[in-house]
Design a protein around this motif. Structure first.
Motif, mmCIF file in Angstrom:
data_model
loop_
_atom_site.group_PDB
_atom_site.id
_atom_site.type_symbol
_atom_site.label_atom_id
_atom_site.label_comp_id
_atom_site.label_asym_id
_atom_site.label_seq_id
_atom_site.Cartn_x
_atom_site.Cartn_y
_atom_site.Cartn_z
ATOM 1 N N ASN A 565 0.830 -1.210 0.000
ATOM 2 C CA ASN A 565 0.000 0.000 0.000
ATOM 3 C C ASN A 565 0.861 1.256 0.000
ATOM 4 O O ASN A 565 0.546 2.245 -0.672
ATOM 5 N N ILE A 566 1.960 1.237 0.784
ATOM 6 C CA ILE A 566 2.830 2.412 0.838
ATOM 7 C C ILE A 566 3.490 2.661 -0.502
ATOM 8 O O ILE A 566 3.524 3.795 -1.008
ATOM 9 N N GLU A 567 4.021 1.613 -1.101
ATOM 10 C CA GLU A 567 4.683 1.782 -2.398
ATOM 11 C C GLU A 567 3.680 2.274 -3.453
ATOM 12 O O GLU A 567 4.009 3.104 -4.302
ATOM 13 N N THR A 568 2.471 1.774 -3.372
ATOM 14 C CA THR A 568 1.453 2.219 -4.325
ATOM 15 C C THR A 568 1.098 3.679 -4.093
ATOM 16 O O THR A 568 0.934 4.446 -5.050
ATOM 17 N N ALA A 569 0.979 4.063 -2.807
ATOM 18 C CA ALA A 569 0.636 5.453 -2.503
ATOM 19 C C ALA A 569 1.684 6.417 -3.028
ATOM 20 O O ALA A 569 1.359 7.530 -3.453
ATOM 21 N N ALA A 580 4.128 -7.601 -4.177
ATOM 22 C CA ALA A 580 2.918 -8.384 -4.462
ATOM 23 C C ALA A 580 3.298 -9.788 -4.944
ATOM 24 O O ALA A 580 2.681 -10.785 -4.543
ATOM 25 N N ASP A 581 4.315 -9.870 -5.790
ATOM 26 C CA ASP A 581 4.770 -11.180 -6.250
ATOM 27 C C ASP A 581 5.352 -11.995 -5.098
ATOM 28 O O ASP A 581 5.200 -13.225 -5.047
ATOM 29 N N GLN A 582 6.053 -11.314 -4.171
ATOM 30 C CA GLN A 582 6.580 -12.016 -2.992
ATOM 31 C C GLN A 582 5.429 -12.610 -2.182
ATOM 32 O O GLN A 582 5.495 -13.753 -1.718
ATOM 33 N N ALA A 583 4.377 -11.808 -1.989
ATOM 34 C CA ALA A 583 3.222 -12.300 -1.238
ATOM 35 C C ALA A 583 2.566 -13.476 -1.948
ATOM 36 O O ALA A 583 2.188 -14.480 -1.320
ATOM 37 N N LEU A 584 2.451 -13.390 -3.257
ATOM 38 C CA LEU A 584 1.831 -14.484 -4.007
ATOM 39 C C LEU A 584 2.696 -15.733 -4.027
ATOM 40 O O LEU A 584 2.172 -16.843 -4.212
ATOM 41 N N HIS A 585 4.001 -15.565 -3.826
ATOM 42 C CA HIS A 585 4.868 -16.729 -3.731
ATOM 43 C C HIS A 585 4.484 -17.574 -2.518
ATOM 44 O O HIS A 585 4.510 -18.817 -2.571
ATOM 45 N N TYR A 586 4.140 -16.905 -1.415
ATOM 46 C CA TYR A 586 3.770 -17.628 -0.193
ATOM 47 C C TYR A 586 2.284 -17.971 -0.161
ATOM 48 O O TYR A 586 1.879 -18.926 0.506
ATOM 49 N N TYR A 587 1.473 -17.156 -0.838
ATOM 50 C CA TYR A 587 0.024 -17.382 -0.827
ATOM 51 C C TYR A 587 -0.481 -17.408 -2.272
ATOM 52 O O TYR A 587 -1.204 -16.494 -2.715
ATOM 53 N N PRO A 588 -0.108 -18.418 -3.022
ATOM 54 C CA PRO A 588 -0.428 -18.421 -4.468
ATOM 55 C C PRO A 588 -1.915 -18.497 -4.762
ATOM 56 O O PRO A 588 -2.346 -18.129 -5.847
#
Length: 1010
Positions: A565-569, A580-588
């Motif tokens: 959220n911070i990077e997007t802001a 986001a890709d890091q998060a999807l790596h753990y929660y695909p």
């Protein structure tokens, strides 16, 4: 000159209106008219001020809609919100109110569309989540309601109202396991909130009733006991626990709860009767008879009470038929009150039978006789402990310790005083508890249990500084103690000193890396510190904290969400995608993370990448409104990008994809219809308009677009009928009425007109007059006009017969031709011929080239002309130039300053208009300035040979008004100044000044279509 140029501009304006894309958006910007008189400017401002009064403010409509909702006039509120959105389409407050109005009116699908649009555009619009949760809960869509609640809690963590809504949904769903967890969590977070306390108690009572009804006695009892922990005198809980204990045979517990009820209501008939029954079941007949005696005093006339006394005495008699030791030793004491053995037996038997109050009474009797007796004092401490009177017991223990300061006596005293503090804490008497704990710490500064309890008591009172002081003091005895440091971190967390708490947890984690609860505390406290920094817009510190969390826990979902959220802001979209890709790596399989990634692409205006994700999500979860709306919105964004790059076909393809997902999405229909209209794909546009009309019968947009398309097709009858329906639907809205009148006027093929010109000269007493009647017939590609002019001049009267025509070759090319004949070549030119060809260029420019021929008694002229015109906002400018060749019949001497008998001349005219209605160009102010005499000026062209040689300047102003687009009234005033002679010099001395003459023209015109 002025009226003729205005006439030509009016004719040209007819052509523009036919081709113009009529989009009824009223523009109320006032423009200052330069180089006009002050009176003209004031008139313009006044006219526009009246015009502005027709408009409604979106804020006023919003407030009116709120009042209609309060009056339960939901359809009226919906109509007002739609009108407000026509004015302010991006106002999320209006969208929210519209969604609420739809929901209250029972239009659930429309409400979902509006409310989801609000959270899509502004994810932190809290009320939208609450309305959505309520709506889905009422519709029994509990899974969707929970999803909205979870989505709202991401942006508003621990929000009280959203948590309460979620609890209500779980209750309606019957999910008692999750609801119980949530209720405990709510109470833990908001234990000081009276409303939450009430909700919590009511929930626990409801839960207990459910389990009791299903026969789960132990679980039901725990729920009722949870109520009694917070509300010790709750009658329902006391009664229920009593009933459950009786059902399970636990009489001791039943008696305790009954006594608690009698503390609140000492004269309660119901609970006194219950107590008699319990005592009877426990064979405590003496106590039962005592309760019955109280009942006989309170309710002497009650027949049941009268029967109860003899019955209980008979039962007691049967029970005590055998010799009871307790009664025997009591008999001994009655005869020998000082018998120590009998006293010990009575006290011990009473204690063993649970008659603690009787035992205490006998001990007190003994202590009166044997004051300070050690054994009796110890017995009394034991009895008070059994009665849970820890305060009194600890005072006795303190006295015993002072008399005999042994380690055992000290430990006993500290234990009892600590128990007393615990009892006070359970009853929320924190000040009394703290007083007891201070006493404990006076005797043992390093008592960890007392320290922990005191810290808890201070924390419950939010006296965090005092709690920290206590911990720091004990740490001087146990430096680096693991438990105390962990406790301190917890206090700092409650104190919202998250960064300091996280530092302590970080140190503990380094010392004990295998203890996961330190890792969890560090992460939670760091995240809280991050949220705190974020609240103060300290994004840099927040990001540093979150990165540290991710070093410890790279799969921490909260940290990943925050840093994304911070990077997007900060529009660091590439970095946000990496996280986001890091998060999807753990929660695909996380659809929320996929949706977040799509949102990042959308914010970065990479709409194709965004809708590739949301399109897949929509395909997998076709009934999820959030995914569908995001997919459509991103397709629309892609379409807008293509439109900005002038790639209309690609944009239309994106809009068609959006319509496949949601065939009645209003915004997509708007965009597609506009493109189809621009591309002249009218049949397809009309099909989409028909779809929009079926889905949104109350929206005026679709009727308006249908009228515009019919207008572009020159189907004036269909266009007018459509606009007439639109006007009726919009309650005769003035802006739609005006457009309807315009279209009605375009249906009319005929027009008649009259005009009058009055010319006055300062060098001659006579006044020239010209009267005109005319008739115009509209044809498919233009118009034909016939005109008869009658003039009265100083040198006579005469007629002129004139015809002109406009012909549209293509949308960009059109011609103008004119021809006239007069039998008398003195009053009017005997012959006049003219032709011009016009072309429309980009950016509002028009060009003209043409030729004019005049034949009069004084000679002939052949003129070539060129003009350029430009529309700029509400203004229209035209610069026209003539090159004139004169072939005169007069002698050169009769030409005042002509150098030859066939001289060449020129004329230049600059004209301007300010349109009061920039859409239909119905009303306007005009101004004109020129040099020379133009062959098109029929107030002067009858004497061109005499006038061409005179240097002439002119200016003028006028106003034209259209009434319902059928009647046109024009009024113009012009002034000409001619220089007849130059100054005369003799021997460099001026002996005569130059001579100037003036001409004043006043022109009126009336035109009527029929």
């Amino acid at each position: 000159m002025l009226y003729l140029v205005s006439l030509l501009l009016f004719i040209r304006n007819v052509k523009i209106s036919e081709a113009q894309l009529t989009s009824i958006k009223l523009n109320n910007m006032l423009k200052r008219i330069s180089k006009l008189t002050l009176a003209l400017m004031l008139l313009c401002l006044y006219t526009n001020a009246q015009w502005l009064k027709k408009f409604e403010s979106s804020d006023n409509l919003y407030q009116d809609a709120k009042r209609e909702i309060e009056l339960k006039h939901y359809q009226k509120a919906i109509n007002m919100c739609n009108k407000a959105l026509d004015i302010s389409p991006k106002n999320m407050d209006i969208h929210l109110l519209l969604g609420r109005a739809y929901s209250l009116a029972g239009k659930v699908d429309s409400a979902r569309l509006e409310l989801n649009r609000v959270i899509e555009k502004n994810p932190k619009y809290r009320d939208a989540y609450i309305y959505l949760i309520n709506m889905e809960s009422i519709a029994c869509n509990y899974v969707q309601a929970i999803e909205y609640a979870d989505l709202g809690l991401k942006y508003f963590p621990n929000d009280r109202d959203i948590l309460l809504k979620k609890l209500d949904v779980y209750n309606k769903e019957g999910n008692w396991i999750e609801s119980n967890k949530l209720a405990d969590y709510l109470f833990d977070k908001y234990s000081g909130d009276p409303f939450i306390r009430t909700v919590y108690l009511e929930y626990k009572l409801t839960l207990a009733r459910q389990y009791s009804h299903k026969g789960y006695i132990d679980i039901a009892k725990r729920s009722y006991e949870a109520v009694l922990e917070q509300d010790p005198l709750n009658k329902e809980a006391i009664q229920a626990v009593y009933n459950l204990d009786v059902r399970s045979g636990n009489y001791v517990s039943s008696l305790a709860f009954t006594n608690r009820a009698l503390q609140a209501s000492p004269s309660s008939y119901e609970f006194m009767i219950k107590k008699v029954g319990i005592l009877e079941a426990m064979y405590r007949y003496v106590d039962a008879i005592e309760v019955i005696q109280n009942l006989e005093k309170l309710y002497p006339n009650d027949p049941e009470v009268r029967k109860l006394g003899p019955y209980m005495r008979m039962q007691a008699g049967r029970y005590y038929m055998n010799s009871d030791p307790y009664l025997q030793f009591q008999g001994v004491l009655e005869k020998e009150p000082g018998n120590r053995d009998a006293l010990n037996y009575v006290v011990n038997i009473a204690n063993s039978r649970g008659l603690s109050e009787d035992a205490l009474s006998w001990v007190n009797t003994g202590l009166k006789k044997y004051q300070g007796d050690k054994d009796l004092t110890i017995k009394k401490m034991g009895i008070l402990t059994n009665l849970k009177s820890y305060g009194l017991a600890s005072k006795l223990a303190e006295g015993v310790y002072r008399q005999n300061p042994t380690p055992d006596n000290k430990a006993n005293f500290i234990e009892l005083r600590t128990q007393s503090a615990k009892a006070y804490i359970a009853e929320q008497e924190y000040d009394s508890a703290i007083s007891d704990l201070k006493t404990v710490l006076q005797y043992d500064h390093s008592d960890k249990q007392a320290t922990s309890m005191m810290v808890n008591a201070y924390s419950q009172q939010k006296r965090y500084d005092d709690a920290l002081h206590v911990i720091d003091e004990v740490l001087t005895y146990y430096p680096g103690d693991e438990g105390l440091l962990y406790k301190k971190a917890g206090v700092l967390e409650s104190y919202q000193h998250y960064a300091e708490a996280a530092q302590i947890s970080r140190d503990l984690l380094q010392r004990y890396p295998d203890k996961r609860h330190y890792l969890n505390s560090f992460v939670e406290q760091s995240l809280a510190a991050g949220r705190q920094s974020l609240a103060y817009d300290d994004y840099s510190s927040t990001k540093t904290i979150l990165q540290e969390v991710l070093e410890k826990q790279p799969d921490n979902l909260d940290a990943l969400n925050y840093i994304i959220n911070i990077e997007t802001a900060f529009k660091q979209y590439d970095s946000a995608i990496v996280y986001a890709d890091q998060a999807l790596h753990y929660y695909p399989d996380s659809k929320d993370l996929l949706f977040k990634k799509a949102a990042i692409y959308s914010d970065a205006h990479k709409y194709q990448e965004a809708y590739a994700i949301t399109g897949a999500l929509h395909g997998q979860f076709p009934y999820n409104i959030r995914f569908r709306d995001a997919y459509i919105d991103q397709l629309q964004g892609s379409g807008r990008q293509y439109m900005a790059s002038n790639m209309a076909d690609s944009a239309l393809g994106e809009y068609y994809k959006a319509l496949e997902a949601s065939p009645i999405d209003s915004n997509t229909l708007f965009y597609a219809i506009n493109i189809l209209n621009d591309q002249k794909q009218y049949d397809t546009a009309l099909a989409l308009i028909a779809r929009g009309r079926r889905a949104y019968p109350d929206k005026p947009y679709f009727l308006l677009k249908r009228a515009v398309i019919y207008e572009n097709q020159l189907k004036w009858e269909e266009a007018w009928l459509t606009a007439d329906t639109l006007t009726k639907m919009a309650n005769l809205d003035p802006k739609y009425q005006d457009y309807t009148n315009y279209l009605f006027s375009r249906r009319l093929k005929n027009q008649w007109g009259v005009a009058y010109l009055r010319s006055k000269f300062d060098y001659a007493p006579s006044i020239n007059h010209i009267a005109t009647v005319q008739y115009t017939r509209r044809i498919k590609r233009g118009s034909i006009t016939g005109r008869i002019n009658y003039a009265g001049r100083q040198n006579g009267t005469g007629f002129q017969f004139e015809a002109d025509a406009i012909y549209n070759h293509t949308p960009k090319w059109y011609s103008y031709g004119v021809a006239s004949y007069s039998p008398n070549g003195i009053i009017f030119p005997q012959l006049k011929l003219g032709y011009s060809i016009f072309h429309s260029f980009k950016h509002g420019y028009d060009g003209e080239v043409g030729v004019r021929y005049l034949k009069a008694d004084s000679g002939t002229t052949l003129s070539f002309l060129a003009s350029v015109a430009k529309e700029y906002k509400d203004f229209y400018f035209n610069l026209r130039g003539y090159y004139i060749n004169l072939n005169t019949n007069l002698s050169s001497a009769s030409l005042a300053s002509a150098a030859t008998t066939q001289p060449n001349y020129y004329s230049v005219i600059l004209s301007a208009r300010y349109y009061m209605n920039p859409v239909t160009h119905g009303d306007w102010f005009s101004a004109i300035a020129g040099y020379g005499t133009a062959p098109d000026d029929f107030s002067r062209n009858y004497a061109l040979a005499q006038l061409l040689s005179y240097p002439t300047v002119s200016c003028g102003a006028g106003y034209t008004k259209q009434i319902k687009h059928r009647t046109t009234i024009g009024m113009f005033f012009s002034w000409y100044n001619q220089k007849y002679t130059d100054a005369v010099f003799v021997n460099n001395e001026k002996i005569a000044d130059p001579t100037y003459h003036n001409q004043y023209d006043f022109y009126l015109q009336l035109l009527r279509r029929f």
